[in-house]
Motif scaffolding. Structure first.
Motif, short mmCIF file in Angstrom:
data_model
loop_
_atom_site.label_atom_id
_atom_site.label_comp_id
_atom_site.label_asym_id
_atom_site.label_seq_id
_atom_site.Cartn_x
_atom_site.Cartn_y
_atom_site.Cartn_z
N MET A 288 -1.94 -4.25 10.11
CA MET A 288 -2.25 -4.56 8.72
C MET A 288 -2.65 -6.02 8.63
SD MET A 288 1.48 -4.74 6.85
CE MET A 288 2.39 -3.52 7.79
N TYR A 289 -3.40 -6.34 7.60
CA TYR A 289 -3.93 -7.69 7.43
C TYR A 289 -3.68 -8.19 6.02
CZ TYR A 289 -6.61 -6.10 11.48
OH TYR A 289 -6.98 -5.60 12.70
N ILE B 92 0.85 -1.19 0.00
CA ILE B 92 0.00 0.00 0.00
C ILE B 92 0.88 1.24 0.00
CG2 ILE B 92 -1.65 1.37 1.33
CD1 ILE B 92 -2.93 -1.22 2.28
N SER C 6 -5.30 -5.17 3.76
CA SER C 6 -5.99 -4.03 4.34
C SER C 6 -5.19 -3.53 5.53
CB SER C 6 -7.41 -4.42 4.77
OG SER C 6 -7.38 -5.44 5.73
N THR D 95 -6.14 -10.41 -0.17
CA THR D 95 -6.61 -9.04 0.02
C THR D 95 -5.87 -8.41 1.19
OG1 THR D 95 -8.83 -9.66 -0.75
CG2 THR D 95 -8.61 -7.56 0.42
N THR E 228 -3.32 0.12 -3.67
CA THR E 228 -2.84 -1.20 -3.25
C THR E 228 -2.36 -1.97 -4.47
OG1 THR E 228 -4.47 -1.23 -1.45
CG2 THR E 228 -3.40 -3.31 -2.01
N GLU F 2 -5.66 -11.21 3.89
CA GLU F 2 -6.61 -12.31 3.77
C GLU F 2 -6.15 -13.21 2.65
OE1 GLU F 2 -9.78 -11.02 6.56
OE2 GLU F 2 -9.43 -12.90 5.48
N ASP G 86 -5.64 -1.15 9.33
CA ASP G 86 -6.40 -0.38 10.31
C ASP G 86 -5.38 0.46 11.07
OD1 ASP G 86 -7.81 0.65 12.47
OD2 ASP G 86 -9.05 -1.13 12.70
#
Length: 123
Positions: A77-78, A49, A69, A67, A56, A80, A71
């Protein structure tokens, strides 16, 4: 900046996992990304990102299946991981950089890496 990745494990082909990476500081000013290194392979950039425009990037091998993402309020960060394949088996790393080039996983400036988390895809 210290980063700690978690969430790896053993999963069957076609399964899913959610990786998390928590930072020791507010991350909103850092470019961030996920990488992996499979057995006998070079490190591979998966997703990044860029903070300059929020875009992204995904490498072709994971596009549509993974995926990323973030917060920022949770400094987390995540990633998936869906439709996992045996070739996704690797140690997965999160990282933060001074700058990530928009639309790529090329980075420059200071870099920070977390300890990896192992993902094994096997029946």
């Amino acid at each position: 900046v210290q980063l700690q990745a978690s969430g790896g494990g053993l999963v069957q082909p076609g399964g899913s996992l959610r990786l998390s990476c928590t930072a020791s500081t507010y991350m909103a000013y850092y470019g961030i990304g996920w990488f992996r290194q499979g057995p006998g392979k070079e490190r591979e950039a998966l997703s990044c990102i860029s903070r300059s425009d929020g875009s992204t990037y995904y490498t072709d091998s994971v596009k549509g299946r993974f995926t990323m993402s973030v917060d920022d309020w949770k400094n987390t960060m995540y990633l998936e991981l869906d439709s996992l394949k045996p070739e996704d088996t690797a140690v997965y790393y999160c990282a933060a950089f001074d700058t990530v080039v928009v639309g790529t996983c090329r980075y420059y400036g200071m870099e920070y890496w977390g300890k990896g988390t192992q993902v094994t895809v096997s029946s």
